[in-house]
Design a protein around this motif. Structure first.
Motif, short mmCIF file in Angstrom:
data_model
loop_
_atom_site.label_atom_id
_atom_site.label_comp_id
_atom_site.label_asym_id
_atom_site.label_seq_id
_atom_site.Cartn_x
_atom_site.Cartn_y
_atom_site.Cartn_z
N GLY A 44 1.29 -13.06 -17.59
CA GLY A 44 2.10 -12.87 -18.86
C GLY A 44 2.72 -11.36 -18.79
O GLY A 44 2.92 -11.03 -19.75
N VAL A 45 2.89 -10.86 -17.32
CA VAL A 45 3.70 -9.64 -17.69
C VAL A 45 5.12 -9.96 -17.92
O VAL A 45 5.54 -10.59 -17.50
N HIS A 46 5.58 -8.88 -18.71
CA HIS A 46 6.71 -8.95 -19.28
C HIS A 46 7.71 -7.76 -18.80
O HIS A 46 8.82 -8.13 -18.93
N PHE A 47 7.13 -6.76 -18.28
CA PHE A 47 7.97 -5.73 -17.82
C PHE A 47 8.86 -6.27 -16.48
O PHE A 47 10.01 -5.84 -16.57
N TRP A 48 8.36 -6.61 -15.65
CA TRP A 48 8.93 -7.06 -14.43
C TRP A 48 8.17 -8.28 -13.81
O TRP A 48 7.51 -8.38 -12.73
N PRO A 49 8.66 -9.27 -14.76
CA PRO A 49 8.05 -10.66 -14.08
C PRO A 49 8.43 -11.06 -12.68
O PRO A 49 9.68 -10.86 -12.32
N GLY A 50 7.65 -11.48 -11.68
CA GLY A 50 7.93 -11.85 -10.57
C GLY A 50 8.05 -10.60 -9.48
O GLY A 50 8.06 -10.90 -8.23
N ALA A 51 8.08 -9.55 -10.03
CA ALA A 51 8.07 -8.47 -8.80
C ALA A 51 6.79 -8.23 -8.04
O ALA A 51 7.09 -7.90 -6.75
N SER A 52 5.40 -8.44 -8.51
CA SER A 52 4.68 -8.53 -7.47
C SER A 52 4.82 -9.63 -6.54
O SER A 52 4.59 -9.37 -5.04
#
Length: 104
Positions: A44-52
């Motif tokens: 559910g991260v919304h700042f940098w989705p997919g960055a990880s």
């Protein structure tokens, strides 16, 4: 809050700040990072989705991508229960010894 967070970047406008911050990237350096890394990927991260996942895929050295879920209480940007999961080592999918062995 804006002023406090923007202070390290100078006294420019919000546009200038966001332009400056957008220039920060580790992409040119990822091939040189060889220290073992544990990368968290909170649901559910919304700042940098997919960055990880992008960071994980770009790294040549030993690394582990650990997903944190809503059920664990370690989701979203701040991973509220993330520290407890690190301490217990009980995060879903985090079963290998840390640090991980080098890839072959």
């Amino acid at each position: 809050m804006w002023r406090r967070r923007a202070k390290p970047y100078g006294d420019g406008s919000p546009f200038e700040l966001l332009t400056e911050v957008a220039a920060y990237t580790v992409a040119p350096l990822t091939e040189r990072i060889t220290t073992p890394l544990l990368i968290t990927d909170p649901e559910g991260v919304h700042f940098w989705p997919g960055a990880s996942r992008r960071l994980y895929d770009a790294l040549p050295g030993p690394r582990e991508l650990v997903g944190f879920s809503v059920a664990e209480g370690a989701h979203l940007h701040r991973e509220p229960m993330g520290r407890a999961l690190f301490s217990s080592g009980s995060s879903t999918g985090w079963t290998r010894a840390w640090p991980p062995a080098a890839r072959g």
